[in-house]
Enzyme design. Structure first.
Site, short mmCIF file in Angstrom:
data_model
loop_
_atom_site.label_atom_id
_atom_site.label_comp_id
_atom_site.label_asym_id
_atom_site.label_seq_id
_atom_site.Cartn_x
_atom_site.Cartn_y
_atom_site.Cartn_z
N SER A 503 0.85 -1.19 0.00
CA SER A 503 0.00 0.00 0.00
C SER A 503 0.88 1.24 0.00
CB SER A 503 -0.87 0.03 1.26
OG SER A 503 -1.59 -1.17 1.37
N CYS A 694 -7.54 -1.50 7.32
CA CYS A 694 -6.39 -1.96 6.55
C CYS A 694 -5.45 -2.76 7.43
CB CYS A 694 -5.66 -0.77 5.95
SG CYS A 694 -4.26 -1.28 4.93
N ASP A 739 -8.90 -3.08 3.02
CA ASP A 739 -7.73 -3.35 2.20
C ASP A 739 -6.85 -4.22 3.08
OD1 ASP A 739 -5.76 -3.34 0.33
OD2 ASP A 739 -5.07 -1.31 0.71
N TRP A 741 -4.62 -8.00 3.97
CA TRP A 741 -3.76 -9.04 3.42
C TRP A 741 -3.35 -9.98 4.54
CZ3 TRP A 741 -2.16 -3.85 3.66
CH2 TRP A 741 -1.20 -3.55 4.63
P1 FAD Z 1 6.54 -14.56 1.19
O1 FAD Z 1 7.84 -15.19 0.91
O2 FAD Z 1 5.57 -14.44 0.09
O3 FAD Z 1 5.89 -15.27 2.44
C1 FAD Z 1 4.68 -14.79 2.95
C2 FAD Z 1 3.80 -15.97 3.12
O4 FAD Z 1 4.29 -16.72 4.18
C3 FAD Z 1 2.38 -15.60 3.45
O5 FAD Z 1 1.55 -16.45 2.69
C4 FAD Z 1 2.23 -15.89 4.91
O6 FAD Z 1 0.97 -16.44 5.18
C5 FAD Z 1 3.31 -16.91 5.15
N1 FAD Z 1 3.99 -16.67 6.43
C6 FAD Z 1 4.29 -15.51 6.98
N2 FAD Z 1 4.96 -15.70 8.14
C7 FAD Z 1 5.05 -17.02 8.30
C8 FAD Z 1 5.61 -17.86 9.28
N3 FAD Z 1 6.21 -17.34 10.37
N4 FAD Z 1 5.55 -19.20 9.11
C9 FAD Z 1 4.94 -19.73 8.04
N5 FAD Z 1 4.37 -18.98 7.08
C10 FAD Z 1 4.42 -17.66 7.20
N6 FAD Z 1 2.50 -5.94 3.42
C11 FAD Z 1 3.10 -4.97 4.13
O7 FAD Z 1 3.97 -5.27 4.96
N7 FAD Z 1 2.77 -3.63 3.94
C12 FAD Z 1 1.82 -3.24 3.06
O8 FAD Z 1 1.55 -2.06 2.91
C13 FAD Z 1 1.15 -4.26 2.31
N8 FAD Z 1 0.17 -3.94 1.44
C14 FAD Z 1 -0.48 -4.91 0.77
C15 FAD Z 1 -1.51 -4.56 -0.10
C16 FAD Z 1 -2.20 -5.54 -0.76
C17 FAD Z 1 -3.33 -5.16 -1.69
C18 FAD Z 1 -1.85 -6.90 -0.57
C19 FAD Z 1 -2.59 -8.01 -1.28
C20 FAD Z 1 -0.81 -7.25 0.26
C21 FAD Z 1 -0.11 -6.27 0.95
N9 FAD Z 1 0.94 -6.61 1.80
C22 FAD Z 1 1.54 -5.62 2.52
C23 FAD Z 1 1.47 -7.98 1.89
C24 FAD Z 1 2.69 -8.12 0.94
O9 FAD Z 1 2.23 -8.09 -0.41
C25 FAD Z 1 3.50 -9.42 1.08
O10 FAD Z 1 2.64 -10.51 1.12
C26 FAD Z 1 4.35 -9.47 2.30
O11 FAD Z 1 5.22 -8.38 2.33
C27 FAD Z 1 5.19 -10.74 2.36
O12 FAD Z 1 5.94 -10.88 1.18
P2 FAD Z 1 7.22 -11.81 1.13
O13 FAD Z 1 7.53 -12.08 -0.30
O14 FAD Z 1 8.32 -11.24 1.95
O15 FAD Z 1 6.75 -13.12 1.85
#
Ligand code: FAD
Length: 742
Positions: A503, A694, A739, A741
């Site tokens: 966001s 959010c 909004d 996630w």
């Molecule tokens: P990934 O490698 O994709 O891993 C995350 C996944 O691991 C998730 O499915 C979660 O369920 C799972 N997970 C998390 N922790 C653990 C754990 N300890 N053990 C097992 N599984 C776990 N994020 C923000 O921080 N700020 C924002 O402003 C923001 N805005 C968003 C807006 C929208 C519309 C959406 C859809 C999402 C938003 N997100 C936001 C979430 C963001 O897009 C990412 O999903 C998040 O940052 C994680 O990405 P990553 O690739 O680091 O994690």
């Protein structure tokens, strides 16, 4: 998680189901019989619904049927107004209960008020909706389509399925698909009684109606049901007496069955004290007969060619909507001893046409980690082919319906590029993928365990050791060393690497040419697969990228970075989650933790507008914020207090869930909402105000929703159901917006 369809081919170590399958196939392949058609329509955002729909279409042939399959956006290819064959819809839901982008037009069309009440009276359909109960409006797109088709006279030939990604889509998808085939065949019986002059799908208009030349469907359907009840103990003996014509499917099953038979017969009871694990099962599972998904039909041919040109090793920039922008600053907002690490990054977008509004989000294109890509290349024995160009083509002999080259893999990509930028190599392998890996595994014990993990009987083990453990491809290949999948299978089965949305946490009025966002670095705790733990893919990558320039909480900027790191981003406008166009409308914002991000943008905008238009009357603004500790993770503390000081924010309500001195007060945002119930209800129900939520979808957004139901029920003296309806209408009016996630 389910992607490829897990159909239940009966595949039994004792060969017991072979006869039944064989006879069913024979029945549906009578020489005089012409395959019957049905239509599969899908609406997919991230490929799940498409993948399930394709699986249905792929299996149709084995069921003696022919499927036409289209995306709901391909309206020129199908015509529901004239569709006389059964239709199967597979649709997902995205965002705040919205249809996938590809289905928007279809949904809009069927919602037209001008359609007559019997518009779809000829339509016989089944619908599988995909959703996630962690988000509001579970399966909303599927429900909307279903409800509207019903209103327009459409008839179910099979009960609607609502699969929940929050607990595992396969819990609903697998049994739903299992029952689908009988249901489709049953539907033909009903539809056969329709007057033939009413026939006329798009296909019908071009070819004769095939239903005239098929056997009476009811006969075969009945026979099928009876055959299913055959005594299984007789099956093996009888199967050897069967006449010569054996279909490929039967052969495949026979091969698989005998393979499984050997393993099952050879199973040695594990020594006492041995526990079940990813690689080891215990009785009864280790001794049971298994129902496994169908082998997904291979469809890609891969050639690796020595590269003739140097290819740039970075993310796809082909779309004009993708911009490569420098990160101009990076600040750690949390203290070093905070449980979570939140970073605020500033992007310099001054040279790019990225006109954003508060409330919008944007995608970050991130790569897989170099170390994991390298490990994968090594594990596959492709270390000498890293720089080879990957040439993809469709297999001429493929049985896959509507097979297509993956659009997200650019032509002439190198192997390294493919693994780095195109494939989500950390994604949890789906059952169909495990099923395919069985065929590439040499060791019989490992083979058997993979079969168990993808089988119906091994569902609990799959959930425990694969899905809930977030097991990735590399972890799996490490655990099953005799598994050597070809590259083509990985490209077929590993999904597209998804960009991560964030966001926007700024207003361009306050920060022209800049875009801010804030995120928590995702930390996966240590486990046997990752003894040192690991970080989320995108947040871990961003963290490493900005580490040299990071300014720590409350410290002066002493970094001296020569060149700003660059990231590739693409804007995702959000037309609903915006500050109200009428500035006098009051608004309530609920955004604990990083959920405060869009509201920083809202308030910066409000501050600017107030300064520029002192004559305008602005409505009051409330912000409900929460974090663990006042001194460790209170994000934007000074900025928020500044908004209160200058009147842009009328009420700031903050709570701390882990500060002992605050334990007597409200702990979470919903507790603070309760304390201000009268004001909230007044704003929402009397003053035409808006409420925005959010942040975390899993807990917070649900708790807030439950609290709002209680508030509305108490305020209006309604029962819970009526209060829920009231909230639903606020959602419809776009005055209660989320909004969120997970
Ligand atoms: P990934 O490698 O994709 O891993 C995350 C996944 O691991 C998730 O499915 C979660 O369920 C799972 N997970 C998390 N922790 C653990 C754990 N300890 N053990 C097992 N599984 C776990 N994020 C923000 O921080 N700020 C924002 O402003 C923001 N805005 C968003 C807006 C929208 C519309 C959406 C859809 C999402 C938003 N997100 C936001 C979430 C963001 O897009 C990412 O999903 C998040 O940052 C994680 O990405 P990553 O690739 O680091 O994690």
């Amino acid at each position: 998680m389910v992607g490829k369809v897990c159909k239940s081919v009966l595949y039994n170590v004792a060969n017991s189901f072979l006869l039944e399958s064989y006879l069913c196939l024979r029945l549906y392949r009578m020489p005089c019989e012409v395959n019957r058609r049905f239509l599969v329509l899908y609406g997919s955002q991230r490929g799940q619904a498409q993948s399930i729909a394709e699986g249905i279409a792929d299996e149709a042939g084995e069921q003696g049927l022919v499927a036409d399959i289209f995306c709901l956006s391909q309206h020129d290819k199908f015509n529901l107004e004239r569709q006389r064959d059964p239709v199967v819809f597979v649709v997902s839901t995205t965002g705040d209960g919205e249809p996938p982008d590809t289905s928007l037009k279809f949904v809009k069309n069927i919602k037209k008020k001008t359609l007559a009440a019997d518009h779809y009276a000829h339509l016989h359909y089944a619908l599988l909706g995909l959703g996630d109960t962690n988000y509001a409006n579970f399966c909303n797109c599927g429900k909307t389509i279903d409800q509207r088709l019903q209103e327009l006279g459409g008839k179910h030939f099979y009960a609607t399925g609502h699969a929940d990604d929050g607990v595992g889509l396969e819990l609903v998808v697998d049994p739903w698909l299992e029952g689908l085939w009988d249901a489709i065949k049953g539907a033909y019986s009903k539809m056969a009684s329709l007057p033939t002059e009413s026939s006329g799908s798009l296909r019908d208009s071009q070819t004769p109606d095939l239903r005239d030349s098929i056997n009476k469907p009811s006969d075969s359907s009945t026979a099928h049901v009876k055959l299913s009840l055959l005594s299984l103990s007789n099956a093996k003996a009888q199967s050897s007496d069967l006449p010569g014509e054996v279909s490929e499917q039967s052969v495949a099953q026979a091969e698989s069955s005998s393979m499984s038979e050997i393993q099952s017969g050879d199973t040695v009871a594990p020594p006492a004290g041995v526990e079940a694990s990813l690689t080891c099962s215990l009785p009864p599972l280790s001794e049971t007969s298994l129902n496994v998904p169908a082998l997904p039909p291979p469809y890609l041919e891969v050639k690796l060619q020595e590269a003739t040109t140097e290819e740039e090793g970075s993310s796809p920039l082909s779309k004009e909507t993708v911009h490569e922008v420098p990160i101009s600053s990076a600040v750690q907002l949390t203290s070093d001893d905070s449980v979570k690490t939140a970073l605020l990054l500033e992007l310099d977008i001054s040279d790019h046409p990225m006109a954003y509004q508060p409330g919008d989000s944007f995608d970050v294109l991130c790569p897989n980690r170099d170390s994991e890509v390298e490990e994968l290349v090594q594990r596959l024995g492709l270390q000498d082919r890293r720089s080879c160009q990957v040439q993809l083509s469709l297999r001429k002999d493929t049985k896959k319906k509507a097979a297509q080259l993956p659009s997200y893999i650019p032509e002439m990509s190198t192997l390294l590029y493919l693994f780095t930028w195109c494939m989500e190599i950390r994604s949890v392998p789906k059952k169909a993928f495990l099923r395919a890996l069985v065929e590439c595994t040499a060791d019989s014990g490992q083979k058997r365990r993979l079969q168990e993990l993808c089988s119906k009987q091994g569902s609990a083990d799959y959930n425990l050791y694969v899905r809930d453990s977030s097991l990735g491809l590399l972890d799996l290949l490490t655990a099953f060393p005799s598994c050597s999948p070809p590259l083509s299978l990985l490209i077929e089965q590993v999904p597209k690497l998804q960009p991560r949305p964030y966001s926007v946490a700024s207003s361009s009025l306050r920060h022209p040419g800049k875009l801010h966002f804030v995120f928590n670095v995702v930390e996966f705790p240590a486990c046997s697969w990752w003894p040192a733990g690991r970080r989320g893919l995108c947040t871990g990558w961003l963290y490493d990228l900005v580490d040299p320039m990071l300014v720590h909480h409350g410290k002066a900027d002493s970094s001296s970075v020569l060149e700003a790191p660059r990231v590739r981003v693409s804007l995702r406008p959000n037309v609903s989650f915006r500050p109200p166009s009428d500035p006098s409308a009051p608004l309530v914002m609920v955004g604990p933790g990083t959920g405060v991000a869009p509201f920083i943008g809202f308030l910066q905008q409000r501050e600017k507008e107030r300064g520029e238009h002192p004559e305008v009357v602005f409505g009051e603004t409330w912000l409900f914020y929460g974090c663990r500790h006042r001194d460790k993770d209170f994000l934007f503390r000074e900025e928020l207090q500044g908004f209160v000081g200058n009147g842009s924010l009328t009420h700031l309500k903050v709570c701390f869930s882990r500060d002992s001195q605050d334990q007597a007060g409200p702990r979470y945002v919903q507790h603070n909402l309760l304390l201000h119930a009268k004001d909230i209800c007044n704003i929402l129900l009397q003053q035409n105000g808006r409420l925005y939520v959010c942040g975390d979808a899993k807990n917070m957004a649900k708790d807030v929703n439950d609290t709002l139901i209680d508030l509305v029920a108490a305020e209006l003296h309604l029962d819970k159901l009526e209060a829920m309806k009231r909230l639903a209408s606020l959602r419809e009016e776009k005055r209660y917006l989320q909004d969120v996630w997970s």
